[in-house]
Design a protein around this motif. Structure first.
Motif, mmCIF file in Angstrom:
data_model
loop_
_atom_site.group_PDB
_atom_site.id
_atom_site.type_symbol
_atom_site.label_atom_id
_atom_site.label_comp_id
_atom_site.label_asym_id
_atom_site.label_seq_id
_atom_site.Cartn_x
_atom_site.Cartn_y
_atom_site.Cartn_z
ATOM 1 N N ARG A 254 0.667 -0.900 -0.003
ATOM 2 C CA ARG A 254 0.108 0.019 -0.133
ATOM 3 C C ARG A 254 1.001 1.425 -0.101
ATOM 4 N N PRO A 255 0.584 2.007 -1.150
ATOM 5 C CA PRO A 255 1.209 3.077 -0.656
ATOM 6 C C PRO A 255 1.110 4.072 0.259
ATOM 7 N N ALA A 256 2.217 5.381 0.511
ATOM 8 C CA ALA A 256 1.927 6.515 1.109
ATOM 9 C C ALA A 256 2.389 7.984 0.648
ATOM 10 N N VAL A 257 2.319 8.827 0.867
ATOM 11 C CA VAL A 257 1.872 9.808 0.524
ATOM 12 C C VAL A 257 3.914 10.269 0.158
ATOM 13 N N GLY A 258 4.277 10.425 -1.058
ATOM 14 C CA GLY A 258 5.405 10.558 -1.323
ATOM 15 C C GLY A 258 6.329 9.387 -1.575
ATOM 16 N N ASP A 259 5.129 7.863 -1.873
ATOM 17 C CA ASP A 259 6.229 6.638 -2.286
ATOM 18 C C ASP A 259 6.054 7.481 -3.938
ATOM 19 N N LEU A 260 6.289 6.428 -4.468
ATOM 20 C CA LEU A 260 6.344 6.324 -6.033
ATOM 21 C C LEU A 260 5.897 4.725 -6.217
ATOM 22 N N VAL A 261 5.074 4.803 -7.066
ATOM 23 C CA VAL A 261 3.984 3.992 -7.263
ATOM 24 C C VAL A 261 4.134 3.710 -9.129
ATOM 25 N N VAL A 262 3.623 2.213 -9.011
ATOM 26 C CA VAL A 262 3.884 2.300 -10.533
ATOM 27 C C VAL A 262 2.313 1.125 -10.548
ATOM 28 N N ASP B 176 -6.124 5.173 -23.616
ATOM 29 C CA ASP B 176 -5.043 5.429 -25.069
ATOM 30 C C ASP B 176 -3.954 5.353 -25.269
ATOM 31 N N ALA B 177 -3.932 4.954 -24.055
ATOM 32 C CA ALA B 177 -1.740 5.066 -23.595
ATOM 33 C C ALA B 177 -1.578 4.467 -24.447
ATOM 34 N N ASP B 178 0.417 4.197 -24.357
ATOM 35 C CA ASP B 178 0.555 3.460 -25.323
ATOM 36 C C ASP B 178 1.817 3.278 -24.550
ATOM 37 N N LEU B 179 1.710 3.140 -23.173
ATOM 38 C CA LEU B 179 2.385 2.305 -22.189
ATOM 39 C C LEU B 179 0.987 1.275 -21.341
ATOM 40 N N ALA B 180 2.063 0.543 -20.459
ATOM 41 C CA ALA B 180 1.420 -0.632 -19.880
ATOM 42 C C ALA B 180 1.485 -0.319 -19.135
ATOM 43 N N TRP B 181 3.000 0.234 -17.901
ATOM 44 C CA TRP B 181 2.191 0.918 -17.079
ATOM 45 C C TRP B 181 3.446 2.023 -16.592
ATOM 46 N N MET B 182 2.846 2.990 -15.272
ATOM 47 C CA MET B 182 3.089 4.483 -15.482
ATOM 48 C C MET B 182 4.192 4.451 -14.040
ATOM 49 N N VAL B 183 4.989 5.717 -13.497
ATOM 50 C CA VAL B 183 5.257 5.602 -12.256
ATOM 51 C C VAL B 183 5.200 7.409 -11.739
ATOM 52 N N LYS B 184 4.294 7.143 -10.573
ATOM 53 C CA LYS B 184 4.058 9.590 -10.528
ATOM 54 C C LYS B 184 4.341 8.237 -9.166
ATOM 55 N N SER B 185 4.548 10.067 -8.566
ATOM 56 C CA SER B 185 4.664 10.352 -6.561
ATOM 57 C C SER B 185 3.222 10.115 -6.733
ATOM 58 N N VAL B 186 2.851 9.764 -5.298
ATOM 59 C CA VAL B 186 1.283 9.569 -4.697
ATOM 60 C C VAL B 186 1.645 10.943 -4.641
ATOM 61 N N HIS B 187 0.429 11.682 -4.642
ATOM 62 C CA HIS B 187 0.334 12.813 -3.923
ATOM 63 C C HIS B 187 -0.848 13.043 -2.624
ATOM 64 N N ARG B 188 -1.683 12.208 -2.867
ATOM 65 C CA ARG B 188 -2.779 12.724 -1.501
ATOM 66 C C ARG B 188 -3.304 10.813 -1.907
ATOM 67 N N LEU B 189 -3.942 10.298 -0.526
ATOM 68 C CA LEU B 189 -3.728 8.874 -0.467
ATOM 69 C C LEU B 189 -5.709 9.239 -0.244
ATOM 70 N N GLU B 190 -6.241 8.798 -1.079
ATOM 71 C CA GLU B 190 -7.866 8.660 -1.483
ATOM 72 C C GLU B 190 -8.862 7.490 -0.128
ATOM 73 N N PRO B 191 -10.064 7.627 0.235
ATOM 74 C CA PRO B 191 -10.134 7.178 1.751
ATOM 75 C C PRO B 191 -10.711 5.731 1.039
ATOM 76 N N VAL C 155 4.876 0.025 -5.162
ATOM 77 C CA VAL C 155 5.511 0.655 -4.730
ATOM 78 C C VAL C 155 6.978 0.687 -4.992
ATOM 79 N N ALA C 156 7.307 1.769 -5.535
ATOM 80 C CA ALA C 156 9.681 1.358 -5.760
ATOM 81 C C ALA C 156 9.913 1.609 -4.292
ATOM 82 N N ARG C 157 11.045 0.742 -4.756
ATOM 83 C CA ARG C 157 11.540 0.525 -3.233
ATOM 84 C C ARG C 157 12.932 0.690 -3.421
#
Length: 103
Positions: A36-44, A53-68, A98-100
């Protein structure tokens, strides 16, 4: 032992510049599957779950906010990044892990 390791950890190669300068094209990330991600983690996460219509299978981004409900709002580090400001929240089911670390 090898099967267990593969279910828990994955190696993901970064493609593109959306996370520059934190990550660069070609960087390799060690991802903890199912964590489970936390704010600031890099998630895939599965790109097509949020951008059909994404060309990529996966994306990597930083977690900005967690939803309930377990979904996350993500942001890219590059000012030209496509992120939750463009496609909304990432559902919990779309998150691989989560990227470790980097290799």
């Amino acid at each position: 032992m090898t099967g267990w390791l593969r279910r828990r950890w994955r190696l993901v190669v970064v493609r593109g510049e959306s996370m520059a300068p934190t990550l660069r094209d070609g960087d390799r990330l060690v991802v903890r599957v199912g964590r489970r991600p936390a704010v600031g983690d890099l998630v895939v996460f599965r790109a097509r779950d949020v951008v059909p219509d994404a060309d990529l299978a996966w994306m990597v981004k930083s977690v900005h906010r967690l939803e309930p409900d377990g979904a996350v709002t993500v942001r890219g580090d590059n000012t030209h990044s496509q992120d939750s400001r463009h496609f909304g929240v990432v559902p919990r089911e779309a998150i691989l892990g989560v990227a470790r670390g980097r290799r």
